[in-house]
Design a protein around this motif. Structure first.
Motif, PDB file in Angstrom:
ATOM      1  N   ALA A  40      43.444  40.723  41.951  1.00  5.55           N
ATOM      2  CA  ALA A  40      42.749  39.743  41.121  1.00  5.55           C
ATOM      3  C   ALA A  40      42.568  38.454  41.911  1.00  5.55           C
ATOM      4  CB  ALA A  40      43.544  39.483  39.852  1.00  5.55           C
ATOM      5  N   GLY A  41      41.462  37.803  41.756  1.00  8.26           N
ATOM      6  CA  GLY A  41      41.174  36.579  42.482  1.00  8.26           C
ATOM      7  C   GLY A  41      39.719  36.546  42.876  1.00  8.26           C
ATOM      8  N   PRO A  42      39.271  35.435  43.445  1.00  9.02           N
ATOM      9  CA  PRO A  42      37.862  35.317  43.806  1.00  9.02           C
ATOM     10  C   PRO A  42      37.529  36.188  45.017  1.00  9.02           C
ATOM     11  CG  PRO A  42      39.089  33.430  44.605  1.00  9.02           C
ATOM     12  CD  PRO A  42      40.049  34.235  43.772  1.00  9.02           C
ATOM     13  N   ARG A  43      36.304  36.642  45.068  1.00  9.83           N
ATOM     14  CA  ARG A  43      35.851  37.368  46.244  1.00  9.83           C
ATOM     15  C   ARG A  43      34.345  37.206  46.363  1.00  9.83           C
ATOM     16  NH1 ARG A  43      36.989  41.223  42.338  1.00  9.83           N
ATOM     17  NH2 ARG A  43      35.375  42.823  41.980  1.00  9.83           N
ATOM     18  N   ILE A  44      33.874  37.448  47.561  1.00 13.63           N
ATOM     19  CA  ILE A  44      32.449  37.352  47.863  1.00 13.63           C
ATOM     20  C   ILE A  44      32.007  38.711  48.388  1.00 13.63           C
ATOM     21  CG2 ILE A  44      30.673  36.149  49.190  1.00 13.63           C
ATOM     22  CD1 ILE A  44      32.689  33.840  49.546  1.00 13.63           C
ATOM     23  N   GLU A  45      30.991  39.284  47.772  1.00 17.54           N
ATOM     24  CA  GLU A  45      30.475  40.575  48.208  1.00 17.54           C
ATOM     25  C   GLU A  45      29.089  40.368  48.822  1.00 17.54           C
ATOM     26  OE1 GLU A  45      30.537  43.287  44.951  1.00 17.54           O
ATOM     27  OE2 GLU A  45      32.716  43.137  44.664  1.00 17.54           O
ATOM     28  N   VAL A  46      28.991  40.700  50.118  1.00 18.19           N
ATOM     29  CA  VAL A  46      27.740  40.523  50.843  1.00 18.19           C
ATOM     30  C   VAL A  46      27.182  41.885  51.207  1.00 18.19           C
ATOM     31  CG1 VAL A  46      26.605  39.479  52.831  1.00 18.19           C
ATOM     32  CG2 VAL A  46      28.601  38.353  51.815  1.00 18.19           C
TER      33      VAL A  46
END
Length: 569
Positions: free
Chosen positions: A25-31
């Motif tokens: 759990a936590g922020p993430r960036i999907e590119v």
């Protein structure tokens, strides 16, 4: 750009594979880098996500080492399939100025992703390294042609959950260099030395300024003056303008244009001596410049320039081609190169004018002392630890700390692959590590210094130490050749190393050094010396000041049978 499978297992361990993983759990960036932008080959390199609060502009162009920088997160990737999301989370991404993704304040930002592609280089020593090749842009991740990128978009970040970015564009080719003219020519040669080292075709090039009368005096041969500087696609660094500046220019642009045109006038009206000015171009997989010396990690650029490039230019443009008829100059990086070139090739050049050179003693590695400090970022007393500064304004207002600048670089690239200042020093000065990449001189995250690597730096690239160690043989070859200027409020504390060098050279005997030093009072980076009495402007063009000094020294020291007349017309 083609990518093959990764061969070196030591490098494999340093990359984060873009395989499906279970994220906490936590922020993430999907590119997602689309095949439209990347092609079908697997993606290997570094994903960089720039996050900006600025109202305008592209985030990829708003990242720098200062406290005014926007945010960037970076992560190594290998073998990612185009079209498959690459996920950056708090554990995998390294950020600057905010270190952890989880600490990014929730809110709306302008966001842009760039994938800096790496290629395999099969070195002559059998090692394989992954590095971003220069593509004619001067080694910059955010302008490298062919790198996939996304268009800037507004995204809202929360403390948990993902934001998605689609990189479906590609950084375009840079503008073509200006064409050859009557005065300006471009030379590009394949380097046998560098091609052997790197295991692929490698080239060095130069921008050449021809003297007035070159075509009308076919029997003239000319001295060579080598101007050292960063990569430039055109002859902008020296300052050249063939038309009067427009009347609507204001401020610094107006002053600069005035100097450029004044240089052109002096060059073409017979005021300045007739010489070849050569500006070498040697961008490489680590930086926009090689520092013009032989290096265990970057290759024999010093020899490539002196044994291949300069002789090729002199042959093509009727250079005299002898040591007495060569000089070198430059500022900052070019200042270090100009001094190092004279020290390492003492008879190839007949004088150096070195302005605000990068650290000439590692006792003053900007704010750090690599010999006495145990940490490049901090100093600790009995009760307190303080940060070591890196950058300042001319009024001594500190604008960056050593840790801050190095963490900026670490966000852009691991293992010395940021393409920035401290990483290129490490690449030039360090021995190769077991993985074929430069041995770290200090831990990039913590700042802990490796004294064994520092010893290698001392023995091979500390110009002050080398001059003192080898003065018996170097001294007689350098008489009348060393001229150094720096502001005593240099933005990067470079004056401190020059003071150390001055003190050491004053102590020399047999011969006693006649090196000249000029410390500009309260002058920041890059001070190029006191103005002559005849100058009535706010700063004489550097070329108009130093070129007559260079040729005067050449004529005074030329051999009896030297060509001292064909180029004097």
């Amino acid at each position: 750009m083609r990518h093959a499978a990764l061969l070196c297992s030591l490098l494999v361990s340093s990359f984060a594979f873009a395989a499906p993983v279970k994220h906490a759990a936590g922020p993430r960036i999907e590119v997602t880098v689309t095949p439209t932008a990347a092609g079908s080959a697997p993606l290997t390199g570094r994903i960089l996500v720039a996050i900006s609060k600025a109202a305008t502009g592209e985030p990829r162009n708003q990242i720098d080492e200062s406290y005014e920088s926007q945010q960037v997160f970076g992560m190594d990737v290998t073998g990612a399939a185009p079209g498959t999301p690459i996920v950056l989370d708090d554990a995998s991404a390294y950020g600057y100025p905010i270190r952890h993704l989880a600490d990014l304040p929730a809110g709306e930002y302008t966001v842009q992703a760039v994938f800096n592609r790496y290629e395999e280089f099969h070195l002559a020593n059998g090692k394989t390294v992954l590095l971003p090749p220069d593509k004619g842009e001067g080694q910059h991740w955010n302008t490298k042609p062919g790198n996939p990128m996304s268009k800037p978009v507004k995204l809202t970040f929360a403390k948990n959950g993902a934001v998605t970015i689609t990189a479906d564009a590609m950084i375009p080719e840079p503008p073509a260099p200006a064409p050859d003219t009557k005065y300006i020519r471009h030379v590009r040669i394949r380097s046998e030395l560098l091609s052997k080292f790197w295991g692929r075709e490698m080239f060095v090039s130069a921008i050449v300024l021809l003297p007035e009368g070159f075509d009308s005096h076919p029997d003239a041969h000319y001295p060579t003056v080598v101007y050292q500087d960063h990569f430039h696609p055109n002859f902008s660094a020296i300052g050249w303008r063939e038309t009067p500046p427009p009347s609507d220019l204001q401020g610094r642009e107006a002053v600069r244009a005035k100097w450029q045109y004044a240089f052109y006038q002096a060059w073409t009206n017979g005021t300045l001596p007739h010489v070849l000015i050569v500006e070498p171009q040697h961008a490489n997989p680590y930086y926009d410049d090689s520092y013009a010396v032989n290096s265990a990690s970057i290759g024999p650029y010093g020899d490539a320039i002196t044994q291949e490039l300069i002789p090729a230019v002199e042959k093509q443009f009727r250079g005299i081609g002898q040591g007495w008829a060569r000089a070198t100059y430059g500022g900052s990086t070019g200042g270090w190169e100009a001094l190092a070139s004279q020290v390492f090739y003492p008879e190839f050049y007949n004088g150096t004018w070195s302005f605000c050179p990068d650290p000439v003693s590692f006792h003053a590695y900007q704010g750090a002392d690599l010999y006495t400090d145990t940490n490049a970022y901090t100093r600790t007393g009995p009760f307190e630890t303080i940060d070591i500064p890196s950058d300042r304004r001319g009024d001594s207002h500190i604008t960056a700390q050593m840790a801050q600048v190095n963490h900026y670089e670490l966000a852009l690239g691991s293992h010395g692959r940021s393409g920035e200042q401290y990483d290129i020093w490490q690449a030039v000065f360090s021995p190769q590590g077991a993985d074929g990449l430069p041995a770290p001189v200090y831990d990039k995250d913590t700042g802990a210094i490796d004294k064994e690597v520092v010893k290698y730096w001392h023995d091979h690239y500390d110009l002050d130490a080398i001059l003192m160690r080898d003065w018996t043989t170097l001294g007689p070859k350098l008489e009348g050749k060393l001229h150094i200027a720096v502001g005593d409020s240099d933005t990067y504390y470079l004056n401190n190393a020059v003071y150390l060098l001055e003190a050491d050279l004053k102590s020399t005997r047999n011969p006693h050094s006649d090196a000249t030093f000029d410390f500009g009072p309260r002058k920041p980076h890059c001070y190029t010396g006191a103005l002559p009495e005849w100058d009535e402007s706010q700063g004489a063009d550097m070329n108009q000041r130093v070129l007559p000094l260079m040729t005067r020294h050449m004529l005074e020291t030329a051999p009896k049978d030297a060509d001292t007349k064909s180029w004097v017309y």
